[in-house]
Scaffold this active site. Structure first.
Site, PDB file in Angstrom:
ATOM      1  N   LYS A  93      69.106   6.030 -18.796  1.00  0.00           N
ATOM      2  CA  LYS A  93      68.018   5.051 -18.689  1.00  0.00           C
ATOM      3  C   LYS A  93      66.728   5.792 -18.403  1.00  0.00           C
ATOM      4  O   LYS A  93      66.682   6.651 -17.526  1.00  0.00           O
ATOM      5  CB  LYS A  93      68.321   4.075 -17.529  1.00  0.00           C
ATOM      6  CG  LYS A  93      67.264   3.005 -17.335  1.00  0.00           C
ATOM      7  CD  LYS A  93      67.489   1.850 -18.280  1.00  0.00           C
ATOM      8  CE  LYS A  93      66.284   0.943 -18.423  1.00  0.00           C
ATOM      9  NZ  LYS A  93      65.319   1.396 -19.471  1.00  0.00           N
ATOM     10  N   LYS A 129      65.345  10.254 -20.888  1.00  0.00           N
ATOM     11  CA  LYS A 129      63.907  10.170 -21.190  1.00  0.00           C
ATOM     12  C   LYS A 129      63.706  10.533 -22.648  1.00  0.00           C
ATOM     13  O   LYS A 129      64.589  11.141 -23.254  1.00  0.00           O
ATOM     14  CB  LYS A 129      63.117  11.151 -20.319  1.00  0.00           C
ATOM     15  CG  LYS A 129      61.646  10.827 -20.196  1.00  0.00           C
ATOM     16  CD  LYS A 129      61.390   9.780 -19.128  1.00  0.00           C
ATOM     17  CE  LYS A 129      59.988   9.240 -19.151  1.00  0.00           C
ATOM     18  NZ  LYS A 129      59.728   8.371 -17.985  1.00  0.00           N
ATOM     19  N   ASP A 169      56.637   4.207 -21.291  1.00  0.00           N
ATOM     20  CA  ASP A 169      56.026   5.241 -20.441  1.00  0.00           C
ATOM     21  C   ASP A 169      54.606   5.414 -20.995  1.00  0.00           C
ATOM     22  O   ASP A 169      54.118   4.507 -21.698  1.00  0.00           O
ATOM     23  CB  ASP A 169      56.836   6.552 -20.496  1.00  0.00           C
ATOM     24  CG  ASP A 169      56.448   7.534 -19.389  1.00  0.00           C
ATOM     25  OD1 ASP A 169      56.927   7.375 -18.250  1.00  0.00           O
ATOM     26  OD2 ASP A 169      55.649   8.457 -19.641  1.00  0.00           O
ATOM     27  N   ASN A 243      49.277   0.968 -17.441  1.00  0.00           N
ATOM     28  CA  ASN A 243      50.172  -0.049 -16.899  1.00  0.00           C
ATOM     29  C   ASN A 243      50.365   0.091 -15.387  1.00  0.00           C
ATOM     30  O   ASN A 243      50.241  -0.878 -14.639  1.00  0.00           O
ATOM     31  CB  ASN A 243      51.519   0.017 -17.628  1.00  0.00           C
ATOM     32  CG  ASN A 243      52.549  -0.893 -16.997  1.00  0.00           C
ATOM     33  OD1 ASN A 243      53.376  -0.466 -16.209  1.00  0.00           O
ATOM     34  ND2 ASN A 243      52.469  -2.181 -17.312  1.00  0.00           N
ATOM     35  N   SER A 383      63.598  -2.622 -14.744  1.00  0.00           N
ATOM     36  CA  SER A 383      64.296  -2.471 -16.023  1.00  0.00           C
ATOM     37  C   SER A 383      65.788  -2.725 -15.824  1.00  0.00           C
ATOM     38  O   SER A 383      66.443  -3.337 -16.674  1.00  0.00           O
ATOM     39  CB  SER A 383      64.097  -1.065 -16.580  1.00  0.00           C
ATOM     40  OG  SER A 383      62.843  -0.929 -17.205  1.00  0.00           O
TER      41      SER A 383
HETATM   42  P1  NDP Z   1      49.710   4.202 -19.805  1.00  0.00           P
HETATM   43  O1  NDP Z   1      49.783   4.818 -21.133  1.00  0.00           O
HETATM   44  O2  NDP Z   1      49.708   2.728 -19.677  1.00  0.00           O
HETATM   45  O3  NDP Z   1      48.425   4.745 -19.022  1.00  0.00           O
HETATM   46  C1  NDP Z   1      48.246   6.099 -18.791  1.00  0.00           C
HETATM   47  C2  NDP Z   1      46.952   6.302 -18.032  1.00  0.00           C
HETATM   48  O4  NDP Z   1      46.895   7.662 -17.587  1.00  0.00           O
HETATM   49  C3  NDP Z   1      45.725   6.097 -18.898  1.00  0.00           C
HETATM   50  O5  NDP Z   1      44.659   5.643 -18.119  1.00  0.00           O
HETATM   51  C4  NDP Z   1      45.469   7.504 -19.434  1.00  0.00           C
HETATM   52  O6  NDP Z   1      44.125   7.744 -19.811  1.00  0.00           O
HETATM   53  C5  NDP Z   1      45.833   8.341 -18.229  1.00  0.00           C
HETATM   54  N1  NDP Z   1      46.281   9.664 -18.691  1.00  0.00           N
HETATM   55  C6  NDP Z   1      47.375   9.933 -19.446  1.00  0.00           C
HETATM   56  N2  NDP Z   1      47.467  11.235 -19.707  1.00  0.00           N
HETATM   57  C7  NDP Z   1      46.409  11.803 -19.106  1.00  0.00           C
HETATM   58  C8  NDP Z   1      45.964  13.134 -19.021  1.00  0.00           C
HETATM   59  N3  NDP Z   1      46.618  14.145 -19.607  1.00  0.00           N
HETATM   60  N4  NDP Z   1      44.827  13.353 -18.287  1.00  0.00           N
HETATM   61  C9  NDP Z   1      44.166  12.329 -17.699  1.00  0.00           C
HETATM   62  N5  NDP Z   1      44.549  11.050 -17.764  1.00  0.00           N
HETATM   63  C10 NDP Z   1      45.653  10.789 -18.453  1.00  0.00           C
HETATM   64  O7  NDP Z   1      50.932   4.819 -18.968  1.00  0.00           O
HETATM   65  P2  NDP Z   1      51.650   4.289 -17.660  1.00  0.00           P
HETATM   66  O8  NDP Z   1      50.665   3.619 -16.767  1.00  0.00           O
HETATM   67  O9  NDP Z   1      52.860   3.561 -18.074  1.00  0.00           O
HETATM   68  O10 NDP Z   1      52.131   5.665 -16.993  1.00  0.00           O
HETATM   69  C11 NDP Z   1      51.328   6.386 -16.071  1.00  0.00           C
HETATM   70  C12 NDP Z   1      52.214   7.326 -15.272  1.00  0.00           C
HETATM   71  O11 NDP Z   1      53.200   6.564 -14.563  1.00  0.00           O
HETATM   72  C13 NDP Z   1      53.004   8.349 -16.088  1.00  0.00           C
HETATM   73  O12 NDP Z   1      53.147   9.530 -15.329  1.00  0.00           O
HETATM   74  C14 NDP Z   1      54.366   7.684 -16.241  1.00  0.00           C
HETATM   75  O13 NDP Z   1      55.377   8.635 -16.473  1.00  0.00           O
HETATM   76  C15 NDP Z   1      54.505   7.048 -14.876  1.00  0.00           C
HETATM   77  N6  NDP Z   1      55.449   5.939 -14.760  1.00  0.00           N
HETATM   78  C16 NDP Z   1      55.377   4.840 -15.574  1.00  0.00           C
HETATM   79  C17 NDP Z   1      56.249   3.795 -15.405  1.00  0.00           C
HETATM   80  C18 NDP Z   1      56.157   2.546 -16.210  1.00  0.00           C
HETATM   81  O14 NDP Z   1      56.934   1.634 -15.950  1.00  0.00           O
HETATM   82  N7  NDP Z   1      55.246   2.439 -17.156  1.00  0.00           N
HETATM   83  C19 NDP Z   1      57.328   3.843 -14.400  1.00  0.00           C
HETATM   84  C20 NDP Z   1      57.269   5.005 -13.546  1.00  0.00           C
HETATM   85  C21 NDP Z   1      56.374   6.006 -13.749  1.00  0.00           C
HETATM   86  P3  NDP Z   1      43.743   7.821 -21.367  1.00  0.00           P
HETATM   87  O15 NDP Z   1      43.772   6.408 -21.861  1.00  0.00           O
HETATM   88  O16 NDP Z   1      42.376   8.436 -21.378  1.00  0.00           O
HETATM   89  O17 NDP Z   1      44.773   8.690 -22.012  1.00  0.00           O
HETATM   90  O1  2IT Z   2      59.250   6.975 -15.383  1.00  0.00           O
HETATM   91  C1  2IT Z   2      59.835   5.881 -15.383  1.00  0.00           C
HETATM   92  O2  2IT Z   2      60.589   5.545 -14.466  1.00  0.00           O
HETATM   93  C2  2IT Z   2      59.568   4.948 -16.487  1.00  0.00           C
HETATM   94  N1  2IT Z   2      58.769   5.268 -17.366  1.00  0.00           N
HETATM   95  C3  2IT Z   2      60.293   3.634 -16.558  1.00  0.00           C
HETATM   96  C4  2IT Z   2      61.659   3.824 -17.161  1.00  0.00           C
HETATM   97  C5  2IT Z   2      62.422   2.564 -17.443  1.00  0.00           C
HETATM   98  O3  2IT Z   2      63.520   2.714 -18.000  1.00  0.00           O
HETATM   99  O4  2IT Z   2      61.976   1.452 -17.132  1.00  0.00           O
END
Ligand code: NDP
Ligand code: 2IT
Length: 452
Positions: A93, A129, A169, A243, A383
């Site tokens: 997952k 992943k 992600d 997100n 999830s």
């Molecule tokens: P999104 O794609 O929704 O948003 C990512 C955000 O981070 C954007 O604002 C983006 O800016 C910025 N960003 C991404 N890469 C870079 C970079 N190299 N340098 C600077 N800013 C950056 O992703 P999520 O919000 O889903 O994910 C954000 C983080 O949270 C990640 O590390 C992800 O692995 C982690 N995560 C996500 C989960 C989920 O459920 N979605 C669960 C657990 C962890 P820009 O638009 O300019 O690229």
């Molecule tokens: O980093 C993470 O935990 C996620 N991007 C969410 C993974 C999931 O299966 O909901």
């Protein structure tokens, strides 16, 4: 750097020699190994059964070509990955990342972290992943659809609701999951919960969209409470505006804080009156625009272009920092700036956003620190709840999911804090989360025998 245990050091040395070109993966493994020294010392069966040698080798990695045709009729080729890292406690997952920086090291570090994070949730989910170096920025809806369909045309043969359940992600949200779900259903002729983060009209769960950001704040709230503090009246800085960041803003604001800064990879906005969640949501989820357009809605806010590799935001004075963008976005110098400005607590919404130097700076200065695999586990936990609802073929109310999520985050905090204390590292939630997450996976691997 040295790990204070011969067995762990020698497994790490072998891994580093074989994977010298995978720095993020090695960084993630090193931190876990450092935490596990007292566990390996107390439990000789770990070395005897080669648990550490096994746990750092993915059960399977699939690496594939993703070709698709752009709007100009030109053929584009990207690389796709799915890593099935560990299935000791449940089906693989974990999310799918779409970002040009994706490579095997990034996918392996994320998959490795996911093993322990999923274990911490208490739900039966193994670690996986995936993703691609595809860049969704500037692509049309049709290009996104063709990419997602091509990606799933290979991925579908490796996944399934009882085998491996991907999700979102970076760069993968409800839109991308929808195109992938449609293609999976076409290829298999099966309507199943093979992906999470689905739309509510196709088996998605209420509160999954909000879950990671809410969960980070629930975890932070537990850390603050244990120290006799709260969100009330605090200034919060959140990096990113995706997100996780959007819903961390909403929950922190609901809990009485003011979110004074948020960012994207081009710069950050500052609004001492508190950044309006509804405006950010509109800009990012509906318009898919850059964060600087916030000023069109709220002219009293300010925007600073970031000339410091997205690290400028850490110079904004705050009480609480929530890094919610990407790995290694908060380095030692940034951590020092936060400390100098009086930060009291940090929780990681992103995966591995703080460098080892940053974590050390927080620990040394008595800053409460919630590591990613504990603090951001609310996303994957929800999830897991989506999977349960799909299996039962019913759906729960928003409040039911949110309350369950809240309970899970409280448990994760309690278990990490207790594990740290049990092994003589009270208050160190990095060690506590690694130990608590590892213990269940290790016990399952021991129970199942040497199969991988
Ligand atoms: P999104 O794609 O929704 O948003 C990512 C955000 O981070 C954007 O604002 C983006 O800016 C910025 N960003 C991404 N890469 C870079 C970079 N190299 N340098 C600077 N800013 C950056 O992703 P999520 O919000 O889903 O994910 C954000 C983080 O949270 C990640 O590390 C992800 O692995 C982690 N995560 C996500 C989960 C989920 O459920 N979605 C669960 C657990 C962890 P820009 O638009 O300019 O690229
Ligand atoms: O980093 C993470 O935990 C996620 N991007 C969410 C993974 C999931 O299966 O909901």
């Amino acid at each position: 750097m040295a790990i204070n245990n011969q067995y762990l050091q020698s497994v790490y040395n072998g891994l580093a020699a074989r994977n010298a070109h995978e720095p993020e993966f090695l960084q993630a493994v090193y931190e876990v190994f450092e935490s596990l020294v007292p566990v390996v010392e107390k439990r000789p069966e770990i070395e005897k059964n080669g648990v550490m040698e096994r746990i750092v080798e993915p059960e399977r990695i699939v690496n594939f070509r993703v070709s698709w045709v752009d709007d100009a009729g030109k053929v584009q080729v990207n690389r796709g990955w799915r890593i099935q890292f560990n299935s000791a406690i449940g089906p693989y997952k974990g999310g799918l990342r779409l970002h040009p920086s994706v490579n095997q090291s990034i996918i392996k570090f994320l998959g490795f972290e996911q093993i322990f994070k999923n274990s911490l949730t208490g739900l039966p989910m193994g670690g996986g992943k995936g993703g691609s170096d595809f860049d969704p920025k500037g692509k049309s809806d049709n290009e996104i659809m063709r990419f997602c369909q091509s990606f799933m045309t290979e991925l579908y043969r490796h996944i399934g609701p009882d085998t491996d359940v991907p999700a979102g992600d970076i760069g993968t949200g409800a839109r991308e999951i929808g195109y992938m779900f449609g293609q999976y259903k076409r290829l298999r002729n099966e309507f199943t919960g093979v992906l999470t983060g689905k739309s509510l009209v196709s088996g998605g769960s209420l509160a999954r969209t909000e879950a990671t950001g809410y969960g980070v704040c629930y975890f932070m709230d537990e850390m603050l409470k244990a120290a006799g503090k709260s969100f009330e009246g605090k200034a919060v800085v959140i990096s990113g505006s995706g997100n996780v960041a959007i819903y961390a803003n909403q929950k922190a604001t609901q809990l009485g804080a003011k979110v004074v800064a948020m960012s994207d990879s081009n710069g950050f906005i500052y609004d001492p009156a508190g950044i309006d969640f509804k405006v950010i949501k509109e800009i990012k989820e509906v318009k898919r625009a850059r964060i600087k357009t916030y000023l069109d809605y709220v002219p009293t806010a300010s925007y600073t272009e970031d000339k410091d590799g997205s690290k400028g935001i850490w110079g904004v004075k705050c009480d609480i920092a929530l890094p919610c963008a990407t790995q290694n976005e908060l380095d030692g110098a940034s951590a020092q700036k936060l400390v100098d400005n009086g930060v009291i607590a940090v929780a990681e919404g992103a995966n591995m956003p703080s460098t080892p130097e940053a974590v050390e700076t927080f620990h040394k200065n008595g800053v409460l620190f919630g590591p990613a695999k504990a603090a951001n586990a609310g996303g994957v936990a929800t999830s897991g709840l989506e999977m349960s609802q799909n299996s039962a073929r019913l759906s729960w109310s928003f409040d039911q999911v949110d309350e369950t999520l809240h309970g899970i985050m409280k448990n994760i905090y309690a278990n990490a804090a207790a594990a740290a204390k049990e092994y003589g590292m009270e208050g160190n939630l990095v060690a506590g989360a690694n130990i608590a997450g590892f213990t269940k996976v290790c016990d399952a691997m021991l129970w199942q025998g040497v199969a991988y």
